[in-house]
Design an enzyme around this catalytic site. Structure first.
Site, PDB file in Angstrom:
ATOM      1  N   ASP A  88       0.865  -1.180   0.000  1.00  0.00           N
ATOM      2  CA  ASP A  88       0.000   0.000   0.000  1.00  0.00           C
ATOM      3  C   ASP A  88       0.902   1.230   0.000  1.00  0.00           C
ATOM      4  OD1 ASP A  88      -2.013  -1.834   0.373  1.00  0.00           O
ATOM      5  OD2 ASP A  88      -2.802  -0.926   2.204  1.00  0.00           O
ATOM      6  N   HIS A 145       5.083  -7.302  -0.308  1.00  0.00           N
ATOM      7  CA  HIS A 145       4.762  -8.570  -0.960  1.00  0.00           C
ATOM      8  C   HIS A 145       5.420  -8.641  -2.341  1.00  0.00           C
ATOM      9  CE1 HIS A 145       1.432  -9.724   1.913  1.00  0.00           C
ATOM     10  NE2 HIS A 145       1.687  -8.464   2.256  1.00  0.00           N
ATOM     11  N   SER A 247       8.536   3.584   4.774  1.00  0.00           N
ATOM     12  CA  SER A 247       9.685   3.788   3.906  1.00  0.00           C
ATOM     13  C   SER A 247       9.283   3.603   2.450  1.00  0.00           C
ATOM     14  CB  SER A 247      10.828   2.866   4.285  1.00  0.00           C
ATOM     15  OG  SER A 247      12.028   3.347   3.728  1.00  0.00           O
TER      16      SER A 247
END
Length: 279
Positions: A88, A145, A247
């Site tokens: 996200d 991911h 980050s």
């Protein structure tokens, strides 16, 4: 002088690592009254949707870091077609890798070789290829991911500073992603080589991977390469790592990524289709 430029300039003399490690200690505190106060304040400040968390009770987390790197419910992020977003966040930049250079922000480019820890041989794999950068703000889901399935071939720790990586800093600190501490993960995929660079930032207490646990911070201030005798295979959409506070992830592909109808600075979600790579 703009506030954004001032914010970037005042970061140069700050003790980046000391501040980050102190915040890391606070985020790992298990005192119930303190960790619960921190978590509840964070939820209110950033309007965190706990309904999509696998554990929706904020007080059930042992530490703030456990809350921050919380898992989501299994169906919270459907996995799309082609190359998908690893996290996200904001799709801050994407495009071709031209003359070994990637775009950091408008008017700022940086070297693929420097990003990869000075590894010219690795950088040559991506000449004529493409990249995409996703910035994770503090309010985002912070597990990373796989954008495509791949087999890990090498992991490289690259020491560096810990500048903030928000929009203000990316526009005013040259070579930002090639200056900050980072973890470079090389994969073999059906589309050829792929690299995922997890970039540290100020008050990012640590970077973890699913195959080796917590990696940063490392005590020795030099590039460290780790190869794996047993293959680590991860499928598209599987978790590969996580940030303890926000980050950036920079992805590099040996082929051109044909991006869907997306634009720089657009919000994306983990599993959302970014585009297609040729087979």
């Amino acid at each position: 002088m703009s506030l954004a430029r001032l914010f970037a300039l005042i970061q140069y003399p700050l003790p980046h690592h000391l501040l980050s490690r102190l915040v890391g200690r606070l985020a790992d505190c298990q005192q119930p009254w303190l960790k619960n106060a921190l978590i509840q304040a964070f939820i209110r400040r950033f309007k965190v949707d706990m309904d999509e968390a696998a554990e929706p009770d904020p007080t059930a987390y042992a530490t703030f870091n456990d809350f921050f790197t919380r898992a989501l419910e299994d169906d919270a992020r459907p996995i799309g077609e082609g190359v998908v977003s690893p996290a996200d966040g904001t799709l801050s930049q994407f495009g071709p890798i031209e003359a070994g250079q990637l775009i950091q922000a408008k008017g700022h480019r940086f070297s693929a070789m420097e990003l990869l820890g000075g590894d010219g041989e690795a950088a040559r794999r991506y000449l004529g290829g493409s990249f995409a950068t996703v910035y994770l703000s503090p309010s985002d889901y912070h597990r990373v991911h796989m954008p495509v399935g791949g087999t890990l071939t090498e992991m490289v720790y690259v020491p560096g500073r810990l500048f903030s990586v928000n929009a203000a800093t990316t526009h005013h600190v040259p070579n930002l992603f090639a200056r900050n501490e980072r973890l470079v993960c090389h994969f073999d995929t059906e589309h050829g080589p792929m690299v995922m660079v997890l970039v540290g930032a100020m008050i990012v207490a640590a970077i973890e991977t699913v195959w080796a646990g917590q990696i940063t911070p490392l005590p020795r201030g030099e590039v460290q390469r780790i190869r794996f005798d047993s293959p680590v295979r991860l499928e598209k959409g599987e978790e590969m790592g996580r940030f303890k506070l926000g980050s950036t992830v920079v992805m590099g592909f040996a082929e051109q990524l044909n991006v869907d109808d997306l634009a720089p600075e657009q919000m994306v979600r983990m599993g959302q289709s970014l585009g297609q790579l040729p087979h």
